[in-house]
Design a protein around this motif. Structure first.
Motif, PDB file in Angstrom:
ATOM      1  N   ALA A 157     -70.346 -30.180 -41.151  1.00 13.80           N
ATOM      2  CA  ALA A 157     -71.164 -28.961 -41.100  1.00 13.80           C
ATOM      3  C   ALA A 157     -72.600 -29.205 -41.563  1.00 13.80           C
ATOM      4  O   ALA A 157     -73.462 -28.346 -41.380  1.00 13.80           O
ATOM      5  N   SER A 158     -72.877 -30.369 -42.122  1.00 14.43           N
ATOM      6  CA  SER A 158     -74.244 -30.713 -42.519  1.00 14.43           C
ATOM      7  C   SER A 158     -75.035 -31.307 -41.345  1.00 14.43           C
ATOM      8  O   SER A 158     -76.259 -31.452 -41.432  1.00 14.43           O
ATOM      9  N   ASN A 159     -74.367 -31.599 -40.255  1.00 13.75           N
ATOM     10  CA  ASN A 159     -75.012 -32.168 -39.069  1.00 13.75           C
ATOM     11  C   ASN A 159     -75.897 -31.105 -38.407  1.00 13.75           C
ATOM     12  O   ASN A 159     -75.418 -30.034 -38.042  1.00 13.75           O
ATOM     13  N   PRO A 160     -77.187 -31.372 -38.216  1.00 14.09           N
ATOM     14  CA  PRO A 160     -78.090 -30.375 -37.621  1.00 14.09           C
ATOM     15  C   PRO A 160     -77.794 -30.052 -36.153  1.00 14.09           C
ATOM     16  O   PRO A 160     -78.375 -29.109 -35.609  1.00 14.09           O
ATOM     17  N   ASN A 161     -76.893 -30.775 -35.515  1.00 16.21           N
ATOM     18  CA  ASN A 161     -76.528 -30.467 -34.134  1.00 16.21           C
ATOM     19  C   ASN A 161     -75.340 -29.516 -34.040  1.00 16.21           C
ATOM     20  O   ASN A 161     -75.003 -29.058 -32.955  1.00 16.21           O
ATOM     21  N   VAL A 162     -74.672 -29.229 -35.158  1.00 14.98           N
ATOM     22  CA  VAL A 162     -73.454 -28.417 -35.129  1.00 14.98           C
ATOM     23  C   VAL A 162     -73.744 -26.936 -35.350  1.00 14.98           C
ATOM     24  O   VAL A 162     -73.439 -26.104 -34.508  1.00 14.98           O
ATOM     25  N   GLY A 163     -74.293 -26.565 -36.486  1.00 14.74           N
ATOM     26  CA  GLY A 163     -74.450 -25.156 -36.847  1.00 14.74           C
ATOM     27  C   GLY A 163     -75.515 -24.371 -36.099  1.00 14.74           C
ATOM     28  O   GLY A 163     -75.279 -23.245 -35.681  1.00 14.74           O
ATOM     29  N   PRO A 164     -76.717 -24.919 -35.948  1.00 10.74           N
ATOM     30  CA  PRO A 164     -77.793 -24.123 -35.349  1.00 10.74           C
ATOM     31  C   PRO A 164     -77.493 -23.544 -33.962  1.00 10.74           C
ATOM     32  O   PRO A 164     -77.909 -22.432 -33.658  1.00 10.74           O
ATOM     33  N   ILE A 165     -76.734 -24.255 -33.127  1.00 11.78           N
ATOM     34  CA  ILE A 165     -76.408 -23.708 -31.804  1.00 11.78           C
ATOM     35  C   ILE A 165     -75.561 -22.440 -31.933  1.00 11.78           C
ATOM     36  O   ILE A 165     -75.586 -21.572 -31.081  1.00 11.78           O
ATOM     37  N   GLU A 195     -69.526 -33.163 -34.169  1.00 11.81           N
ATOM     38  CA  GLU A 195     -70.169 -33.639 -32.941  1.00 11.81           C
ATOM     39  C   GLU A 195     -69.484 -34.880 -32.362  1.00 11.81           C
ATOM     40  O   GLU A 195     -69.422 -35.041 -31.136  1.00 11.81           O
ATOM     41  N   ALA A 196     -68.943 -35.735 -33.205  1.00 10.08           N
ATOM     42  CA  ALA A 196     -68.290 -36.959 -32.730  1.00 10.08           C
ATOM     43  C   ALA A 196     -67.057 -36.665 -31.876  1.00 10.08           C
ATOM     44  O   ALA A 196     -66.572 -37.545 -31.165  1.00 10.08           O
ATOM     45  N   TYR A 197     -66.565 -35.417 -31.911  1.00 11.40           N
ATOM     46  CA  TYR A 197     -65.345 -35.061 -31.181  1.00 11.40           C
ATOM     47  C   TYR A 197     -65.613 -34.129 -29.995  1.00 11.40           C
ATOM     48  O   TYR A 197     -64.679 -33.678 -29.349  1.00 11.40           O
ATOM     49  N   TRP A 198     -66.879 -33.859 -29.713  1.00 14.32           N
ATOM     50  CA  TRP A 198     -67.216 -33.004 -28.581  1.00 14.32           C
ATOM     51  C   TRP A 198     -66.783 -33.659 -27.273  1.00 14.32           C
ATOM     52  O   TRP A 198     -66.795 -34.873 -27.113  1.00 14.32           O
ATOM     53  N   GLY A 199     -66.431 -32.817 -26.301  1.00 14.26           N
ATOM     54  CA  GLY A 199     -66.145 -33.293 -24.952  1.00 14.26           C
ATOM     55  C   GLY A 199     -64.786 -33.950 -24.765  1.00 14.26           C
ATOM     56  O   GLY A 199     -64.556 -34.581 -23.737  1.00 14.26           O
ATOM     57  N   ARG A 200     -63.879 -33.780 -25.699  1.00 12.74           N
ATOM     58  CA  ARG A 200     -62.556 -34.405 -25.603  1.00 12.74           C
ATOM     59  C   ARG A 200     -61.423 -33.398 -25.398  1.00 12.74           C
ATOM     60  O   ARG A 200     -60.257 -33.765 -25.441  1.00 12.74           O
ATOM     61  N   GLY A 201     -61.748 -32.122 -25.246  1.00 13.10           N
ATOM     62  CA  GLY A 201     -60.714 -31.104 -25.061  1.00 13.10           C
ATOM     63  C   GLY A 201     -60.066 -30.645 -26.358  1.00 13.10           C
ATOM     64  O   GLY A 201     -59.114 -29.865 -26.341  1.00 13.10           O
ATOM     65  N   ILE A 202     -60.586 -31.101 -27.481  1.00 14.23           N
ATOM     66  CA  ILE A 202     -59.998 -30.774 -28.778  1.00 14.23           C
ATOM     67  C   ILE A 202     -60.152 -29.296 -29.101  1.00 14.23           C
ATOM     68  O   ILE A 202     -59.196 -28.637 -29.528  1.00 14.23           O
ATOM     69  N   MET A 203     -61.352 -28.760 -28.908  1.00 14.34           N
ATOM     70  CA  MET A 203     -61.558 -27.346 -29.238  1.00 14.34           C
ATOM     71  C   MET A 203     -60.786 -26.452 -28.271  1.00 14.34           C
ATOM     72  O   MET A 203     -60.259 -25.415 -28.676  1.00 14.34           O
ATOM     73  N   THR A 204     -60.676 -26.828 -27.033  1.00 12.33           N
ATOM     74  CA  THR A 204     -59.883 -26.031 -26.095  1.00 12.33           C
ATOM     75  C   THR A 204     -58.432 -25.982 -26.551  1.00 12.33           C
ATOM     76  O   THR A 204     -57.812 -24.914 -26.559  1.00 12.33           O
ATOM     77  N   GLU A 205     -57.878 -27.117 -26.964  1.00 11.22           N
ATOM     78  CA  GLU A 205     -56.498 -27.133 -27.456  1.00 11.22           C
ATOM     79  C   GLU A 205     -56.355 -26.272 -28.712  1.00 11.22           C
ATOM     80  O   GLU A 205     -55.428 -25.470 -28.815  1.00 11.22           O
ATOM     81  N   ALA A 206     -57.271 -26.432 -29.663  1.00  7.17           N
ATOM     82  CA  ALA A 206     -57.206 -25.645 -30.901  1.00  7.17           C
ATOM     83  C   ALA A 206     -57.319 -24.148 -30.607  1.00  7.17           C
ATOM     84  O   ALA A 206     -56.578 -23.335 -31.172  1.00  7.17           O
ATOM     85  N   CYS A 207     -58.211 -23.804 -29.710  1.00  9.39           N
ATOM     86  CA  CYS A 207     -58.405 -22.391 -29.355  1.00  9.39           C
ATOM     87  C   CYS A 207     -57.142 -21.816 -28.704  1.00  9.39           C
ATOM     88  O   CYS A 207     -56.724 -20.704 -29.039  1.00  9.39           O
ATOM     89  N   LYS A 208     -56.518 -22.571 -27.829  1.00  2.00           N
ATOM     90  CA  LYS A 208     -55.283 -22.083 -27.187  1.00  2.00           C
ATOM     91  C   LYS A 208     -54.169 -21.890 -28.212  1.00  2.00           C
ATOM     92  O   LYS A 208     -53.375 -20.944 -28.102  1.00  2.00           O
ATOM     93  N   LEU A 209     -54.097 -22.756 -29.219  1.00  2.00           N
ATOM     94  CA  LEU A 209     -53.101 -22.583 -30.280  1.00  2.00           C
ATOM     95  C   LEU A 209     -53.356 -21.299 -31.071  1.00  2.00           C
ATOM     96  O   LEU A 209     -52.422 -20.559 -31.393  1.00  2.00           O
ATOM     97  N   VAL A 210     -54.613 -21.028 -31.357  1.00  2.00           N
ATOM     98  CA  VAL A 210     -54.970 -19.827 -32.116  1.00  2.00           C
ATOM     99  C   VAL A 210     -54.761 -18.567 -31.277  1.00  2.00           C
ATOM    100  O   VAL A 210     -54.320 -17.534 -31.795  1.00  2.00           O
ATOM    101  N   ILE A 211     -55.034 -18.637 -29.991  1.00  2.00           N
ATOM    102  CA  ILE A 211     -54.772 -17.501 -29.104  1.00  2.00           C
ATOM    103  C   ILE A 211     -53.284 -17.166 -29.123  1.00  2.00           C
ATOM    104  O   ILE A 211     -52.905 -15.996 -29.263  1.00  2.00           O
ATOM    105  N   SER A 212     -52.462 -18.174 -29.000  1.00  2.00           N
ATOM    106  CA  SER A 212     -51.017 -17.962 -29.039  1.00  2.00           C
ATOM    107  C   SER A 212     -50.597 -17.335 -30.366  1.00  2.00           C
ATOM    108  O   SER A 212     -49.806 -16.385 -30.397  1.00  2.00           O
TER     109      SER A 212
END
Length: 178
Positions: free
Chosen positions: A25-33, A96-113
């Protein structure tokens, strides 16, 4: 309650997660967007966990093969646009090191369920910046419907009043995707 997916495990937040949360969360590419400032200290991360994550239904995101490393956060907060409904708003962030791997989509689908089966919510929402194309991609992959653009609805840490794109998902729409 821990939630297990194919690649990720979601663990409820605790104050002991402050260092791992701060690391990404200290990475300047994560929070500001998303409209929040990069964390400046582990203490700041701990305060955010205490004031926000522990008051909501929220989890750290970890890889199954690296269960001790926090790579993101996801949670279900009160839906500020539907305060009188059984509704929740999903919010998330990812290292940021984990962007573009489908990780957030999987996590989001688990939370939706979880939201529809365990919490029995009537509607889920997600709001994102018009400039956050990655988040919009996750939202679409998870089956949310575009409700519209709300102008000047989000006040960022820089003092800017930003538009938000608003999406929602109903239980029946979610069931059709299964």
């Amino acid at each position: 309650m821990e939630i297990y997916g194919e690649k990720v495990v979601l663990r409820p937040f605790s104050l002991e997660d402050a260092e791992g949360f701060f690391r990404y969360a200290s990475n300047p590419n994560v929070g500001p967007i998303a409209g929040w400032k990069p964390h400046e200290s582990v203490e700041e991360s701990r305060k955010i966990i205490e004031d926000i994550f522990l008051k909501a239904t929220s989890w750290t995101i970890r890889m199954k093969n690296e269960p001790e490393k926090i790579i993101g956060a996801i949670g279900l907060e009160e839906d500020r646009l539907r305060p009188d409904m059984k509704s929740r708003e999903i919010g998330y962030s990812l290292d940021e090191a984990y962007w573009g791997r489908g990780i957030m989509t999987e996590a989001c689908k688990l939370v939706i369920s979880y939201a529809f089966t365990e919490m029995q919510v009537d509607i889920l929402s997600i709001c994102t910046s018009p400039d956050n194309g990655r988040s919009q991609g996750v939202i679409k992959k998870c089956g949310f419907h575009y409700d519209g653009r709300m102008r000047k609805i989000y006040h960022t840490y820089t003092g800017e009043d930003r538009d938000s794109l608003v999406y929602s998902l109903l239980p029946d729409e979610w069931k059709k995707m299964l």
